[in-house]
Design an enzyme around this catalytic site. Structure first.
Site, short mmCIF file in Angstrom:
data_model
loop_
_atom_site.label_atom_id
_atom_site.label_comp_id
_atom_site.label_asym_id
_atom_site.label_seq_id
_atom_site.Cartn_x
_atom_site.Cartn_y
_atom_site.Cartn_z
NE ARG A 238 -11.37 -22.03 -20.90
CZ ARG A 238 -12.04 -20.74 -20.30
NH1 ARG A 238 -11.39 -19.66 -20.73
NH2 ARG A 238 -13.19 -20.76 -19.82
CG HIS A 242 -14.27 -20.93 -24.81
ND1 HIS A 242 -14.10 -22.43 -24.55
CD2 HIS A 242 -15.01 -21.28 -25.87
CE1 HIS A 242 -14.84 -23.30 -25.22
NE2 HIS A 242 -15.26 -22.39 -26.13
CE1 TYR A 251 -14.98 -17.82 -18.31
CE2 TYR A 251 -15.72 -16.52 -19.88
CZ TYR A 251 -14.91 -17.19 -19.87
OH TYR A 251 -13.98 -17.65 -20.62
#
Length: 339
Positions: A238, A242, A251
């Site tokens: 990705r 998100h 993160y």
């Protein structure tokens, strides 16, 4: 055909690869436009598909019009690649309705936001279609995080026992929101979860469109022929957050993301097609122009505020409204008329 424990896959035709390239370019431009619309407040949220186009387009192209697709919230590129109107595909994300397209007409289930609940629906529909004598295949798109949900395991177990004509495509993009795969699963790969339930399993480079098409074509053909269900784990990434409300820098490192840019699925397919003499500069420009026009149409149509009926909230909840729903609908009607 199997050879020494390794499955042999047929190479996709030039026409299939060119169709995949076109849909991937258009799909990415559509995704970029949807991301911009979310930033402008035209969409409530948008989960970007950037970097996962080969998986989503591959899933759409592998299915017949009579097959069923079961998408998640991240799979708008798969929806438009299947021929669904882009504005209808974004209806859920704009907040206008639970689903903007006709699932029966498009043989595409409503996008699933709860993780993995649609996998059991896909298995059940595939089994039911077979009982009716149809050769329908159901394909469920799944994220890596969804494989940790109980619904996913129940669906695989049921599919294995029934030998249902269903294919599970796990888009392993490395993260379940902010949780890396290493914190989700200790198995060598997610494909092992299929093996445990008697479901044929395979891994594929999810950023290689030709490989995705080859493996999914075999999986769908096997399911249709009664060989049994498949689980395909596609290793992808990705590239974006998100959702438009997420900050991935909290993160994962920029270096990690940058390393995956070299494996961009569109750039890889374009390079391969050029090497084979199947794609020219003029072809690339023409597809890019088509993609820009597609995005402009989406932008223009979503700039118009929809005329919504609040009472439609109660439609399609049940085939026959329950007394509680009828009461709630009447209460809302009274409130609207009393304004």
């Amino acid at each position: 055909m199997e050879k020494a424990g390794t499955r042999i896959y047929a190479e996709p035709s030039p026409d299939a690869l060119l169709a995949a390239y076109r849909k991937m370019v258009v799909g990415r431009r559509f995704d970029e436009q949807a991301t911009a619309l979310a930033r402008q407040g035209r969409l409530a949220v948008h989960p970007s598909s950037l970097g996962q186009e080969a998986c989503q387009v591959g899933a759409a192209l592998t299915l017949r019009a009579t097959d069923w697709l079961f998408p998640t919230y991240r799979d708008c590129v798969a929806l438009v690649s299947r021929g669904i109107d882009p504005v209808e595909a974004l209806t859920l994300l704009r907040g206008d309705g639970h689903c903007g397209y006709d699932p029966v007409r498009h043989r595409t289930a409503p996008q699933c936001t709860p993780l993995a609940t649609h996998t059991a629906h896909a298995t059940g529909l595939a089994h039911a279609e077979r009982l009716k004598g149809a050769d329908t295949v159901a394909l469920a798109l799944v994220g890596d995080g969804a494989t940790s949900e109980g619904d996913f395991h129940e669906a695989l177990n049921l599919a294995g026992v029934l030998r249902a004509p269903v294919v599970f495509l796990v888009q392993n993009n490395g993260y379940a929101i902010s949780v890396p795969l290493s914190d989700q699963c200790a198995a060598p790969s997610l494909a092992y979860k299929g093996v445990g339930y008697g479901v044929r399993a395979e891994q594929v480079d999810g950023n290689d469109a030709a490989a995705v098409l080859a493996v999914l074509t075999r999986a769908v053909e096997d399911a249709r022929a009664g060989v049994g269900p498949w689980l395909v784990e596609a290793h992808t990434y990705r590239m974006g957050p998100h959702t438009s409300a997420d900050d991935p820098s909290r993160y994962r490192s920029p270096e990690e993301t940058e390393a995956w840019r070299d494996r961009d699925p569109i750039a890889r397919l374009e390079s391969a097609l050029r090497e084979r003499g199947l794609l020219t500069d003029d072809d690339v420009k023409a597809v890019a122009a088509e993609a820009d026009q597609y995005a402009a149409d989406v932008r223009e149509r979503l700039a118009v505020d929809p005329d919504l009926d609040p009472l439609a909230l109660f439609d399609h909840v049940f085939s026959a409204p329950t007394p509680h729903l009828a009461e709630q609908r009447a209460a809302l009607r009274a409130e609207l008329e009393g304004r």
